[in-house]
Write an enzyme that holds these catalytic residues in place. Sequence first.
Site, PDB file in Angstrom:
ATOM      1  N   LYS A  18      -6.905  10.107  17.317  1.00 50.02           N
ATOM      2  CA  LYS A  18      -5.532  10.573  17.542  1.00 50.02           C
ATOM      3  C   LYS A  18      -4.903  11.085  16.244  1.00 50.02           C
ATOM      4  CE  LYS A  18      -3.890   6.706  19.337  1.00 50.02           C
ATOM      5  NZ  LYS A  18      -5.076   5.827  19.440  1.00 50.02           N
ATOM      6  N   ARG A 170      -8.431  -4.984  20.333  1.00 51.32           N
ATOM      7  CA  ARG A 170      -7.649  -3.758  20.515  1.00 51.32           C
ATOM      8  C   ARG A 170      -8.170  -2.963  21.713  1.00 51.32           C
ATOM      9  NH1 ARG A 170      -8.021  -1.354  14.685  1.00 51.32           N
ATOM     10  NH2 ARG A 170      -6.997   0.449  15.580  1.00 51.32           N
TER      11      ARG A 170
HETATM   12  P1  ATP Z   1      -6.006   4.939  15.824  1.00 50.73           P
HETATM   13  O1  ATP Z   1      -4.712   5.253  15.145  1.00 50.73           O
HETATM   14  O2  ATP Z   1      -7.165   5.001  14.969  1.00 50.73           O
HETATM   15  O3  ATP Z   1      -6.232   5.754  17.071  1.00 50.73           O
HETATM   16  P2  ATP Z   1      -4.925   2.605  17.000  1.00 50.73           P
HETATM   17  O4  ATP Z   1      -4.335   3.487  18.039  1.00 50.73           O
HETATM   18  O5  ATP Z   1      -5.395   1.299  17.469  1.00 50.73           O
HETATM   19  O6  ATP Z   1      -6.012   3.396  16.236  1.00 50.73           O
HETATM   20  P3  ATP Z   1      -2.508   2.590  15.519  1.00 50.73           P
HETATM   21  O7  ATP Z   1      -1.909   3.554  16.479  1.00 50.73           O
HETATM   22  O8  ATP Z   1      -2.529   2.965  14.112  1.00 50.73           O
HETATM   23  O9  ATP Z   1      -3.980   2.206  15.853  1.00 50.73           O
HETATM   24  O10 ATP Z   1      -1.791   1.177  15.731  1.00 50.73           O
HETATM   25  C1  ATP Z   1      -2.184   0.030  14.995  1.00 50.73           C
HETATM   26  C2  ATP Z   1      -1.593  -1.199  15.638  1.00 50.73           C
HETATM   27  O11 ATP Z   1      -0.155  -1.086  15.679  1.00 50.73           O
HETATM   28  C3  ATP Z   1      -1.991  -1.420  17.091  1.00 50.73           C
HETATM   29  O12 ATP Z   1      -3.218  -2.102  17.193  1.00 50.73           O
HETATM   30  C4  ATP Z   1      -0.812  -2.261  17.598  1.00 50.73           C
HETATM   31  O13 ATP Z   1      -0.919  -3.610  17.175  1.00 50.73           O
HETATM   32  C5  ATP Z   1       0.368  -1.661  16.862  1.00 50.73           C
HETATM   33  N1  ATP Z   1       1.009  -0.592  17.671  1.00 50.73           N
HETATM   34  C6  ATP Z   1       1.025   0.742  17.412  1.00 50.73           C
HETATM   35  N2  ATP Z   1       1.691   1.418  18.354  1.00 50.73           N
HETATM   36  C7  ATP Z   1       2.120   0.500  19.247  1.00 50.73           C
HETATM   37  C8  ATP Z   1       2.844   0.563  20.470  1.00 50.73           C
HETATM   38  N3  ATP Z   1       3.280   1.720  20.982  1.00 50.73           N
HETATM   39  N4  ATP Z   1       3.096  -0.604  21.119  1.00 50.73           N
HETATM   40  C9  ATP Z   1       2.678  -1.780  20.634  1.00 50.73           C
HETATM   41  N5  ATP Z   1       1.975  -1.916  19.507  1.00 50.73           N
HETATM   42  C10 ATP Z   1       1.698  -0.799  18.806  1.00 50.73           C
HETATM   43 MG    MG Z   2      -2.994   5.976  14.784  1.00 53.89          MG
END
Ligand code: ATP
Ligand code: MG
Length: 223
Positions: A18, A170
């Site tokens: 993403k 996750r």
């Molecule tokens: P990547 O960014 O590599 O796709 P990802 O989607 O798991 O991985 P991030 O989007 O960076 O990681 O989010 C990291 C952490 O932040 C998540 O595992 C969660 O704990 C928290 N987080 C991020 N966005 C949300 C959300 N919309 N609701 C709840 N928790 C969130």
């Molecule tokens: Mg991210």
Amino acid sequence: MISKALKMIIMGPPGSGKGTISHRIVKDFGMTHISSGDLLRKQIHDKTVAGLAAKKFIDQGQLVPDDVMVELIVNELQPIKSPNWLLDGFPRTVPQAMALFKKEPVDVVINLNVPFDVIIHRIEGRWTHMGSGRIYHTEFNPPKVKGFDDETGEPLIQRDDDKPETVKNRLQQYQNLTEPVLKHFDKLGLLKEFTGKYSNEIWPRVHEFLATKTVPHQFTHYD
Ligand code: ATP
Ligand code: MG
């Protein structure tokens, strides 16, 4: 050429690219990028109240509570003047999606459908530049100098929540809480899915799709 406003969401399991795809969308289409993960990591880095509250959930691979997330994102969206924005990592639960749609209409939702085994391998080798959210991989996309960001020369970090046990949590949370959001968007006719293993394979298709929805960066004038 008349530019069209576009409010969009990018979804996909953790580590599906993403962040990488979002940075390319921003570069080519000039959208304002809001990444929930980057926002949270900044709050943690700055030791804010929201950051401290969020950290214990993130470190365990749990989602941060909906009320904390909704407030954070709504506050971030409110001052944005450009009618073109890209939400990355939010909404991740059905209540978050409901709360967002009460405030803002969304035109399109992109989903990066990447197999879980590919994701696990990818997250293990991932290094992040905290300041910008730029992402590297020891194998697929190494930095010019090992351990340091190409643009700033600052050190890269391996995220605590990229440890194998936490990654498993996750992915589980994704299946339980985020897949229903995809179904919801699909029913609304907003969902466009891209399946593949690598960002370089998915990106040309995303680009082609978005080119039909908006116009390239150089033709837009929102600042
Ligand atoms: P990547 O960014 O590599 O796709 P990802 O989607 O798991 O991985 P991030 O989007 O960076 O990681 O989010 C990291 C952490 O932040 C998540 O595992 C969660 O704990 C928290 N987080 C991020 N966005 C949300 C959300 N919309 N609701 C709840 N928790 C969130
Ligand atoms: Mg991210």
